[in-house]
Scaffold this motif. Structure first.
Motif, PDB file in Angstrom:
ATOM      1  N   GLU A  62       6.245  22.378  -4.807  1.00 21.12           N
ATOM      2  CA  GLU A  62       6.089  22.356  -6.257  1.00 21.12           C
ATOM      3  C   GLU A  62       6.473  23.698  -6.857  1.00 21.12           C
ATOM      4  O   GLU A  62       6.103  24.757  -6.340  1.00 21.12           O
ATOM      5  CB  GLU A  62       4.655  21.998  -6.635  1.00 21.12           C
ATOM      6  CG  GLU A  62       4.244  20.589  -6.259  1.00 21.12           C
ATOM      7  CD  GLU A  62       2.815  20.284  -6.632  1.00 21.12           C
ATOM      8  OE1 GLU A  62       2.099  21.223  -7.046  1.00 21.12           O
ATOM      9  OE2 GLU A  62       2.409  19.121  -6.508  1.00 21.12           O
ATOM     10  N   VAL A  63       7.195  23.661  -7.970  1.00 20.57           N
ATOM     11  CA  VAL A  63       7.676  24.874  -8.630  1.00 20.57           C
ATOM     12  C   VAL A  63       7.196  24.893 -10.073  1.00 20.57           C
ATOM     13  O   VAL A  63       7.324  23.906 -10.799  1.00 20.57           O
ATOM     14  CB  VAL A  63       9.216  24.955  -8.582  1.00 20.57           C
ATOM     15  CG1 VAL A  63       9.724  26.148  -9.386  1.00 20.57           C
ATOM     16  CG2 VAL A  63       9.696  25.053  -7.131  1.00 20.57           C
ATOM     17  N   THR A  64       6.643  26.025 -10.475  1.00 16.56           N
ATOM     18  CA  THR A  64       6.168  26.225 -11.836  1.00 16.56           C
ATOM     19  C   THR A  64       6.960  27.339 -12.492  1.00 16.56           C
ATOM     20  O   THR A  64       7.187  28.390 -11.878  1.00 16.56           O
ATOM     21  CB  THR A  64       4.667  26.604 -11.845  1.00 16.56           C
ATOM     22  OG1 THR A  64       3.910  25.535 -11.265  1.00 16.56           O
ATOM     23  CG2 THR A  64       4.171  26.872 -13.247  1.00 16.56           C
ATOM     24  N   ILE A  65       7.385  27.136 -13.727  1.00 15.59           N
ATOM     25  CA  ILE A  65       8.035  28.186 -14.512  1.00 15.59           C
ATOM     26  C   ILE A  65       6.952  29.009 -15.207  1.00 15.59           C
ATOM     27  O   ILE A  65       6.047  28.465 -15.836  1.00 15.59           O
ATOM     28  CB  ILE A  65       9.004  27.591 -15.541  1.00 15.59           C
ATOM     29  CG1 ILE A  65      10.135  26.835 -14.833  1.00 15.59           C
ATOM     30  CG2 ILE A  65       9.585  28.684 -16.437  1.00 15.59           C
ATOM     31  CD1 ILE A  65      11.089  26.135 -15.768  1.00 15.59           C
ATOM     32  N   VAL A  66       7.053  30.328 -15.085  1.00 24.74           N
ATOM     33  CA  VAL A  66       6.049  31.236 -15.635  1.00 24.74           C
ATOM     34  C   VAL A  66       6.497  31.703 -17.019  1.00 24.74           C
ATOM     35  O   VAL A  66       7.640  32.157 -17.194  1.00 24.74           O
ATOM     36  CB  VAL A  66       5.849  32.450 -14.711  1.00 24.74           C
ATOM     37  CG1 VAL A  66       4.797  33.398 -15.280  1.00 24.74           C
ATOM     38  CG2 VAL A  66       5.459  31.989 -13.301  1.00 24.74           C
ATOM     39  N   SER A  67       5.621  31.595 -17.993  1.00 25.85           N
ATOM     40  CA  SER A  67       5.925  32.088 -19.339  1.00 25.85           C
ATOM     41  C   SER A  67       5.534  33.568 -19.451  1.00 25.85           C
ATOM     42  O   SER A  67       4.878  34.127 -18.578  1.00 25.85           O
ATOM     43  CB  SER A  67       5.182  31.262 -20.384  1.00 25.85           C
ATOM     44  OG  SER A  67       3.774  31.397 -20.221  1.00 25.85           O
ATOM     45  N   GLY A  68       5.970  34.203 -20.537  1.00 22.42           N
ATOM     46  CA  GLY A  68       5.583  35.581 -20.807  1.00 22.42           C
ATOM     47  C   GLY A  68       6.453  36.628 -20.148  1.00 22.42           C
ATOM     48  O   GLY A  68       6.082  37.813 -20.129  1.00 22.42           O
ATOM     49  N   VAL A  69       7.618  36.224 -19.610  1.00 21.28           N
ATOM     50  CA  VAL A  69       8.514  37.215 -19.000  1.00 21.28           C
ATOM     51  C   VAL A  69       9.299  37.920 -20.102  1.00 21.28           C
ATOM     52  O   VAL A  69       9.450  37.391 -21.211  1.00 21.28           O
ATOM     53  CB  VAL A  69       9.464  36.564 -17.974  1.00 21.28           C
ATOM     54  CG1 VAL A  69       8.672  35.928 -16.843  1.00 21.28           C
ATOM     55  CG2 VAL A  69      10.372  35.537 -18.634  1.00 21.28           C
ATOM     56  N   PRO A  70       9.830  39.099 -19.834  1.00 16.80           N
ATOM     57  CA  PRO A  70      10.519  39.853 -20.882  1.00 16.80           C
ATOM     58  C   PRO A  70      11.898  39.292 -21.183  1.00 16.80           C
ATOM     59  O   PRO A  70      12.498  38.574 -20.384  1.00 16.80           O
ATOM     60  CB  PRO A  70      10.627  41.262 -20.271  1.00 16.80           C
ATOM     61  CG  PRO A  70      10.696  41.001 -18.797  1.00 16.80           C
ATOM     62  CD  PRO A  70       9.759  39.843 -18.563  1.00 16.80           C
ATOM     63  N   GLU A  71      12.429  39.652 -22.351  1.00 23.56           N
ATOM     64  CA  GLU A  71      13.827  39.352 -22.676  1.00 23.56           C
ATOM     65  C   GLU A  71      14.705  40.305 -21.879  1.00 23.56           C
ATOM     66  O   GLU A  71      14.447  41.510 -21.836  1.00 23.56           O
ATOM     67  CB  GLU A  71      14.071  39.530 -24.168  1.00 23.56           C
ATOM     68  CG  GLU A  71      15.483  39.216 -24.601  1.00 23.56           C
ATOM     69  CD  GLU A  71      15.688  39.370 -26.089  1.00 23.56           C
ATOM     70  OE1 GLU A  71      16.850  39.305 -26.538  1.00 23.56           O
ATOM     71  OE2 GLU A  71      14.681  39.551 -26.818  1.00 23.56           O
ATOM     72  N   VAL A  72      15.731  39.774 -21.245  1.00 25.92           N
ATOM     73  CA  VAL A  72      16.576  40.604 -20.386  1.00 25.92           C
ATOM     74  C   VAL A  72      17.989  40.670 -20.936  1.00 25.92           C
ATOM     75  O   VAL A  72      18.430  39.791 -21.682  1.00 25.92           O
ATOM     76  CB  VAL A  72      16.610  40.066 -18.935  1.00 25.92           C
ATOM     77  CG1 VAL A  72      15.197  39.926 -18.386  1.00 25.92           C
ATOM     78  CG2 VAL A  72      17.361  38.742 -18.834  1.00 25.92           C
ATOM     79  N   ASP A  73      18.696  41.739 -20.584  1.00 21.04           N
ATOM     80  CA  ASP A  73      20.111  41.873 -20.923  1.00 21.04           C
ATOM     81  C   ASP A  73      20.899  41.312 -19.744  1.00 21.04           C
ATOM     82  O   ASP A  73      21.158  42.003 -18.764  1.00 21.04           O
ATOM     83  CB  ASP A  73      20.465  43.339 -21.183  1.00 21.04           C
ATOM     84  CG  ASP A  73      21.841  43.506 -21.802  1.00 21.04           C
ATOM     85  OD1 ASP A  73      22.834  43.195 -21.108  1.00 21.04           O
ATOM     86  OD2 ASP A  73      21.939  43.932 -22.958  1.00 21.04           O
ATOM     87  N   TYR A  74      21.258  40.046 -19.857  1.00 21.38           N
ATOM     88  CA  TYR A  74      21.870  39.331 -18.744  1.00 21.38           C
ATOM     89  C   TYR A  74      23.380  39.500 -18.773  1.00 21.38           C
ATOM     90  O   TYR A  74      24.029  39.269 -19.791  1.00 21.38           O
ATOM     91  CB  TYR A  74      21.500  37.855 -18.810  1.00 21.38           C
ATOM     92  CG  TYR A  74      22.161  36.985 -17.776  1.00 21.38           C
ATOM     93  CD1 TYR A  74      22.047  37.278 -16.425  1.00 21.38           C
ATOM     94  CD2 TYR A  74      22.900  35.867 -18.149  1.00 21.38           C
ATOM     95  CE1 TYR A  74      22.657  36.480 -15.467  1.00 21.38           C
ATOM     96  CE2 TYR A  74      23.502  35.051 -17.207  1.00 21.38           C
ATOM     97  CZ  TYR A  74      23.380  35.366 -15.864  1.00 21.38           C
ATOM     98  OH  TYR A  74      23.985  34.574 -14.917  1.00 21.38           O
ATOM     99  N   GLY A  75      23.951  39.889 -17.639  1.00 17.93           N
ATOM    100  CA  GLY A  75      25.391  40.029 -17.524  1.00 17.93           C
ATOM    101  C   GLY A  75      25.736  41.075 -16.497  1.00 17.93           C
ATOM    102  O   GLY A  75      24.981  42.023 -16.278  1.00 17.93           O
ATOM    103  N   GLY A  76      26.889  40.913 -15.845  1.00 21.09           N
ATOM    104  CA  GLY A  76      27.243  41.841 -14.779  1.00 21.09           C
ATOM    105  C   GLY A  76      26.200  41.791 -13.679  1.00 21.09           C
ATOM    106  O   GLY A  76      25.837  40.724 -13.199  1.00 21.09           O
ATOM    107  N   GLN A  77      25.676  42.941 -13.300  1.00 21.86           N
ATOM    108  CA  GLN A  77      24.619  43.005 -12.295  1.00 21.86           C
ATOM    109  C   GLN A  77      23.232  43.018 -12.925  1.00 21.86           C
ATOM    110  O   GLN A  77      22.236  43.202 -12.232  1.00 21.86           O
ATOM    111  CB  GLN A  77      24.819  44.255 -11.423  1.00 21.86           C
ATOM    112  CG  GLN A  77      26.092  44.215 -10.603  1.00 21.86           C
ATOM    113  CD  GLN A  77      26.306  45.474  -9.775  1.00 21.86           C
ATOM    114  OE1 GLN A  77      25.461  46.370  -9.716  1.00 21.86           O
ATOM    115  NE2 GLN A  77      27.457  45.557  -9.135  1.00 21.86           N
TER     116      GLN A  77
END
Length: 386
Positions: A80-95
Motif C-alpha cells: 500500500e502506498v500513501t501520498i504525503v501532503s505538506g511537502v515543499p514547492e520544488v524547482d523541478y528541472g535538470g537535476q
C-alpha cells in the motif's frame, strides 16, 4: 492510497561481477572481483523518477521521494502506498526537484508524529536556485491512513543561489550520536567556488539539528556560512554514509572520469576543480592528484565512471559476506558496486549488473537490500539471497 498488486514474485536476476581492474584506478586493484552471484529480485511497484528511499526507523515503511515533488510512503508488507501532503514547492528541472528524506534513528519507538528532514531545489530571484533542507513532523492518521508533513521549516540553504539546474547534491546524514547533521552541497557546476570557503558550494556542511553551524567546525571562527563547512573541494556528492567505525564517507561524481569515494575528514580539501582523476567534458585535461599537491586523495576512483547515485554501508545478516562493505547504486553503470574497506583504503570487490540505472539504495530492518531505479517508471526492488 494506492495498492500495488504483487508483481511476479522473486524475479530471478543472475548477476555477475565485472573486472574492476579496468574500471577502478587505485594502484591496488585486484585482478578480478567477486565471481558470479545471484539473488532474488522482487519488484514492489513503479514510481515517477524516485530520487531517495529511506526506511522509517523501527518500521517496515519505506519513504520515497519523487523528483517532481511528491513524497510517498509504502507499507512494504502489503504494498500500500500513501501520498504525503505538506511537502515543499520544488524547482523541478535538470537535476533539481525533491531530493533526500531522512529520519532520526533514536525515534524508532516513538508513538505518533516523528521528525522528518527533506531536501529540495528551491527557486530564487533572477533565475537562480539552490538546495534547501527543511525540518518538520510527519503525522499519519491511523483511521484514514492520511499522512502529512506539518510545521515544515527551512533550516539550511545552499549559499549562494546561482543559475543552472545541476549538482545540488543535498544528501542528508546524521552523526552516529545524532548530535550533528551533515549535508552534501554540490558545486552547482560552477567549479571554482568549491575552492572558495566564503560560500558553501562544493562542500559538506556540519550543523546542529536545528540547522545552525556546529561548534568546533574547522572554520567556525570565521562566522557566516564559512562556519558551516566541514570539508570542501567537492564536486557533486550523491552518497554519504557511516562505516562500522563511525567514520563518514562520501561518494561523488567526477567529470569525464574520476568518480570518487572519499573518507571525509574535518577541514580537508579534496581538490576539485584544481585536481581530479578525470577531464572536463570538452576534453580539456585536469591535473591528476600528486603526492605533494596538498589535497586529500580519494580512497578509490573510477575511470570509466560508475556514475554513483547513492550508497550505504551494509550492516545486516542476509548478505553476511557483505557486512561492513559499501554498496553503491550505479546510474550509467547500471549496477550495485561493492567496495571493501581496509583502514583508509578501499577496493572494489564486486559489481552486480541490472537492467536499468539505479538511483538510490537502502537496507531494510530484516537485512534485505532495496534499490530504486532511475526514470519515469522507476521500480522499487527488494533483493534477498538466492
Amino acid at each position: 492510497m494506492t495498492n500495488f498488486s504483487k508483481l511476479p514474485l522473486a524475479l530471478s536476476l543472475s548477476t555477475f561481477a565485472l573486472a574492476s581492474c579496468a574500471n577502478a584506478e587505485t594502484g591496488d586493484s585486484p585482478e578480478t572481483t567477486e565471481t558470479e552471484t545471484s539473488f532474488a529480485v522482487e519488484p514492489k511497484g513503479e514510481f515517477d523518477r524516485p530520487w531517495a528511499i529511506e526506511f522509517i526507523p523501527g518500521t517496515e515503511t519505506l519513504a520515497i521521494t519523487e523528483k517532481a515533488g511528491t513524497l510517498k510512503l509504502m507499507k512494504t508488507k502489503s504494498g500500500e502506498v500513501t501520498i504525503v501532503s505538506g511537502v515543499p514547492e520544488v524547482d523541478y528541472g535538470g537535476q533539481g526537484g525533491l531530493g533526500d528524506v531522512a529520519f532520526l534513528a533514536s525515534e524508532a519507538g516513538r508513538e505518533g508524529g516523528r521528525t522528518i528532514f527533506l531536501s529540495w531545489a528551491e527557486a530564487g530571484e533572477g533565475d537562480t536556485r539552490g538546495a534547501a533542507v527543511g525540518r518538520g513532523t510527519l503525522n499519519c492518521n491511523e483511521d484514514t491512513d492520511a499522512c502529512a508533513v506539518e510545521g515544515l521549516e527551512v533550516i539550511w540553504r545552499q549559499a549562494p543561489k546561482v543559475t543552472g539546474k545541476g549538482h545540488y547534491s543535498h544528501r542528508i546524514t546524521f552523526s552516529p550520536d545524532e548530535q550533528y547533521m551533515f549535508i552534501a552541497s554540490g558545486d552547482r557546476q560552477k567549479l571554482e567556488p568549491a575552492q572558495d570557503t566564503s560560500n558553501t558550494l562544493g562542500t559538506i556542511v556540519r550543523l546542529n539539528l536545528d540547522g545552525t553551524p556546529a561548534a568546533g567546525n574547522p572554520m567556525a571562527d570565521k562566522g557566516g556560512v564559512t562556519a558551516e563547512i566541514w570539508s570542501y573541494g567537492h564536486r557533486n556528492i550523491l552518497g554519504m554514509d557511516w562505516d562500522a567505525e563511525g567514520r563518514l564517507w562520501d561518494l561523488e561524481h567526477g567529470p569525464a572520469g574520476g568518480d570518487e569515494l572519499n573518507l571525509v575528514e574535518a577541514g580537508a580539501n579534496y581538490g576539485w576543480p584544481t585536481r581530479s582523476y578525470g577531464n572536463h567534458y570538452n576534453g580539456d585535461p585536469i591535473t591528476d592528484h600528486s603526492a605533494d599537491d596538498g589535497f586529500t586523495k580519494p580512497a578509490i576512483h573510477w575511470t570509466p565512471v560508475i556514475a554513483p547515485g547513492d550508497m550505504i554501508f551494509y550492516s545486516g545478516d542476509m548478505f553476511e559476506a557483505w557486512r561492513g562493505d559499501a554498496l553503491i547504486a550505479g546510474l550509467s553503470s547500471q549496477a550495485i558496486v561493492r567496495v571493501s574497506i581496509d583502514g583508509d583504503k578501499a577496493t572494489e570487490t564486486g559489481r552486480y549488473a541490472f537492467d536499468n540505472r539505479l538511483r538510490s539504495i537502502d537496507q531494510s530492518p530484516d537485512g534485505s537490500i532495496w534499490v530504486a531505479e532511475d526514470g519515469s517508471e522507476g521500480r522499487i526492488l527488494k533483493l534477498t539471497p538466492q
